[in-house]
Design an enzyme around this catalytic site. Structure first.
Site, PDB file in Angstrom:
ATOM      1  N   LYS A 114       2.201  25.362 -23.438  1.00  0.00           N
ATOM      2  CA  LYS A 114       1.882  24.435 -24.529  1.00  0.00           C
ATOM      3  C   LYS A 114       0.990  23.297 -24.042  1.00  0.00           C
ATOM      4  O   LYS A 114       0.038  22.913 -24.712  1.00  0.00           O
ATOM      5  CB  LYS A 114       3.162  23.856 -25.137  1.00  0.00           C
ATOM      6  N   LYS A 197       4.181  37.692 -29.303  1.00  0.00           N
ATOM      7  CA  LYS A 197       5.347  37.633 -30.185  1.00  0.00           C
ATOM      8  C   LYS A 197       5.047  36.879 -31.476  1.00  0.00           C
ATOM      9  O   LYS A 197       4.209  35.975 -31.500  1.00  0.00           O
ATOM     10  CB  LYS A 197       6.548  37.034 -29.459  1.00  0.00           C
ATOM     11  N   LYS A 200       5.825  30.862 -35.083  1.00  0.00           N
ATOM     12  CA  LYS A 200       5.288  29.897 -36.046  1.00  0.00           C
ATOM     13  C   LYS A 200       4.074  29.173 -35.489  1.00  0.00           C
ATOM     14  O   LYS A 200       3.209  28.754 -36.226  1.00  0.00           O
ATOM     15  CB  LYS A 200       6.353  28.892 -36.468  1.00  0.00           C
TER      16      LYS A 200
HETATM   17  P1  ADP Z   1       8.799  30.149 -32.525  1.00  0.00           P
HETATM   18  O1  ADP Z   1       8.439  31.030 -31.376  1.00  0.00           O
HETATM   19  O2  ADP Z   1       8.339  30.671 -33.814  1.00  0.00           O
HETATM   20  O3  ADP Z   1       8.402  28.728 -32.257  1.00  0.00           O
HETATM   21  P2  ADP Z   1      11.379  29.298 -31.785  1.00  0.00           P
HETATM   22  O4  ADP Z   1      10.869  29.136 -30.401  1.00  0.00           O
HETATM   23  O5  ADP Z   1      11.717  28.070 -32.563  1.00  0.00           O
HETATM   24  O6  ADP Z   1      10.376  30.175 -32.614  1.00  0.00           O
HETATM   25  O7  ADP Z   1      12.635  30.255 -31.715  1.00  0.00           O
HETATM   26  C1  ADP Z   1      13.833  30.141 -32.467  1.00  0.00           C
HETATM   27  C2  ADP Z   1      14.704  31.329 -32.129  1.00  0.00           C
HETATM   28  O8  ADP Z   1      14.110  32.538 -32.584  1.00  0.00           O
HETATM   29  C3  ADP Z   1      14.917  31.526 -30.636  1.00  0.00           C
HETATM   30  O9  ADP Z   1      16.216  32.065 -30.418  1.00  0.00           O
HETATM   31  C4  ADP Z   1      13.859  32.515 -30.270  1.00  0.00           C
HETATM   32  O10 ADP Z   1      14.141  33.219 -29.098  1.00  0.00           O
HETATM   33  C5  ADP Z   1      13.858  33.410 -31.493  1.00  0.00           C
HETATM   34  N1  ADP Z   1      12.540  33.995 -31.703  1.00  0.00           N
HETATM   35  C6  ADP Z   1      11.386  33.332 -31.931  1.00  0.00           C
HETATM   36  N2  ADP Z   1      10.372  34.172 -32.101  1.00  0.00           N
HETATM   37  C7  ADP Z   1      10.890  35.418 -31.951  1.00  0.00           C
HETATM   38  C8  ADP Z   1      10.340  36.722 -32.018  1.00  0.00           C
HETATM   39  N3  ADP Z   1       9.045  36.921 -32.274  1.00  0.00           N
HETATM   40  N4  ADP Z   1      11.153  37.786 -31.833  1.00  0.00           N
HETATM   41  C9  ADP Z   1      12.465  37.594 -31.597  1.00  0.00           C
HETATM   42  N5  ADP Z   1      13.053  36.395 -31.532  1.00  0.00           N
HETATM   43  C10 ADP Z   1      12.280  35.307 -31.706  1.00  0.00           C
HETATM   44 NA    NA Z   2       8.730  29.004 -29.410  1.00  0.00          NA
END
Ligand code: ADP
Ligand code: NA
Length: 329
Positions: A114, A197, A200
Site C-alpha cells: 500500500k 484477488k 475493494k
Molecule cells: P479487501 O481486500 O477488499 O480490502 P479486506 O482486506 O477488508 O478486503 O478483507 C476482509 C475479509 O475478507 C478478510 O478476512 C479477508 O481475508 C477476506 N477477503 C478479502 N478479499 C477476499 C477475497 N478476494 N477472497 C477471499 N477472502 C477475501
Molecule cells: Na485488504
C-alpha cells in the site's frame, strides 16, 4: 472449561462487502458460532488510516454491521460490536507498539504494497501501525482462532510474536491465536483480472458487491474475463478466469469442484457464467432484503450494537487491567 474463542472483523471502508468478503470471511463466521465463543467486530478504527468522510464512515459502519447479521452472524449467540465503542483497543495497541520492532513492522507486506502504491508522503503512521492495532483487537479477547483470508496470515503471525514477547517479558498474559484459513474458499479472484484477488481497493467491474443491483451483478459475471481455449477445467496458472468461476460456484452451491468440472464437460463458458450468476443471485437477493430490513429499524440496530459493545467491553477491560498492572501503570 470455556468454549474456544474466535475473533474477526472487517473494515467499513465501503458501503458494500464483496463476494470475497462473504465467501472468504462472513460465511465462515456464521458457521463458527455454535462451536466457538465468537466475537465479530466492525473495525472502524482501521478504516481511517487513509482519509475518510465522517458521515460516510458512520453510515458504512452501520451498513457493515447489518451485513454481518444478514450473512448469518447472530447477535444473540455471538458478540457483535463496533471497534471504536470499546476504548481498550487503542489503549492496548499503544502498549504493544512499544514492544514491536520498527523493522518487524516494516516487513508487513500489506503495508509495503500500500505504501508503495501511495508514496511515503501520502502514507500515514496509522497505516504503518495498523497491524499492531489488529494484534490488540485479537489479544484483548484471548482469541484462540482468527478466521481470515490468506492475505492476513502475516498479521496473525505478528500478533503471535508480539503476544509471545509480552508474555515472556511481563508474565503469561495473552493467549496466542492461530489463523484459521478455510482452504476451499480462501481466495476469490477479480472478475476482470483473475490473477489478483477480488478487493475493494481494486474495485471496478471485477468486483461483485453484495449490495449491488442484481442486474449489474449478473452483467459483471457475464462479462468476466475467461481464458483462451474452451475447456472448463481447474488450472489457476493457465486458466485463472475459469478456475475462479468454478471456485465461486463450488463455494456457493457446496458442489465439489471435481463434480462441477464433470457436469460442464462439453459445455461452454457461457453456460458456466449463467450458472455462476444464478448461484450468486440466489445468495445476494435474500441477503439484500435482510440488510434493508435491518437498516429500516436504526434504533433496533443501534441497541444490538450497544449490547455487543457492553459484552466486548467486559472482556477487554479485564485484559487491559491485567496488562496495565504487569507493565507498571
Ligand atoms: P479487501 O481486500 O477488499 O480490502 P479486506 O482486506 O477488508 O478486503 O478483507 C476482509 C475479509 O475478507 C478478510 O478476512 C479477508 O481475508 C477476506 N477477503 C478479502 N478479499 C477476499 C477475497 N478476494 N477472497 C477471499 N477472502 C477475501
Ligand atoms: Na485488504
Amino acid at each position: 472449561s470455556r468454549r474456544p474463542r474466535v475473533l474477526s472483523g472487517m473494515q467499513p471502508t465501503n458501503a458494500s462487502l464483496h463476494l470475497g468478503n462473504y465467501l472468504g470471511a462472513l460465511r465462515q463466521w456464521a458457521t463458527m458460532q455454535d462451536e466457538y465463543d465468537a466475537f465479530y467486530c466492525v473495525v472502524d478504527l482501521h478504516a481511517i488510516t487513509a482519509g475518510h468522510d465522517p458521515a460516510q464512515l458512520r453510515e458504512r459502519t452501520r451498513v457493515t454491521a447489518a451485513q454481518y447479521i444478514a450473512g448469518g452472524v447472530d447477535p444473540e449467540r455471538s458478540t457483535l460490536f463496533v471497534q471504536s465503542h470499546v476504548p481498550e483497543h487503542p489503549q492496548l495497541a499503544w502498549v504493544l507498539s512499544c514492544i514491536t520492532g520498527f523493522g518487524e513492522a516494516s516487513r508487513m507486506t500489506q503495508f509495503k504494497d500500500k505504501a508503495a502504491r501511495q508514496g511515503t508522503e501520502a502514507t500515514t503512521v496509522g497505516l504503518f501501525t495498523y497491524p499492531v492495532l489488529q494484534a490488540a483487537d485479537i489479544l484483548l479477547y484471548d482469541a484462540d482462532m482468527v478466521p481470515v483470508g490468506e492475505d492476513q496470515r502475516q498479521h496473525i503471525e505478528l500478533t503471535r510474536d508480539i503476544g509471545g514477547r509480552f508474555n515472556s517479558r511481563f508474565g503469561e498474559t495473552f493467549v496466542l491465536p492461530k489463523a484459521f484459513i478455510p482452504e476451499a474458499t480462501a481466495k476469490i479472484q477479480d472478475l476482470q483480472d483473475p490473477t489478483v484477488k477480488m478487493s475493494k481497493s481494486i474495485g471496478g467491474a471485477g468486483l461483485i458487491e453484495m449490495l449491488e443491483e442484481p442486474k449489474v451483478i449478473e452483467k459483471r459475471i457475464k462479462s468476466a474475463v475467461t481464458d483462451s481455449g474452451r475447456e472448463i477445467t481447474v488450472d489457476p496458472e493457465s486458466k485463472p478466469g475459469v478456475t475462479n468461476l468454478i471456485t465461486i460456484l463450488s463455494a456457493l452451491t457446496m458442489r465439489p469442484v471435481g463434480q462441477i468440472v464433470q457436469d460442464f464437460e462439453g459445455r461452454g463458458y457461457g453456460d458456466l457464467k449463467k450458472e455462476v450468476a444464478s448461484a450468486v443471485l440466489d445468495t445476494v437477493i435474500p441477503f439484500q432484503k435482510r440488510v434493508r430490513e435491518l437498516l429500516d429499524d436504526p434504533a433496533q440496530l443501534d441497541a444490538l450494537l450497544a449490547t455487543g459493545a457492553e459484552k466486548a467491553h467486559d472482556v477487554a477491560s479485564a485484559t487491559l487491567r491485567k496488562v496495565y498492572d504487569r507493565v507498571g501503570f
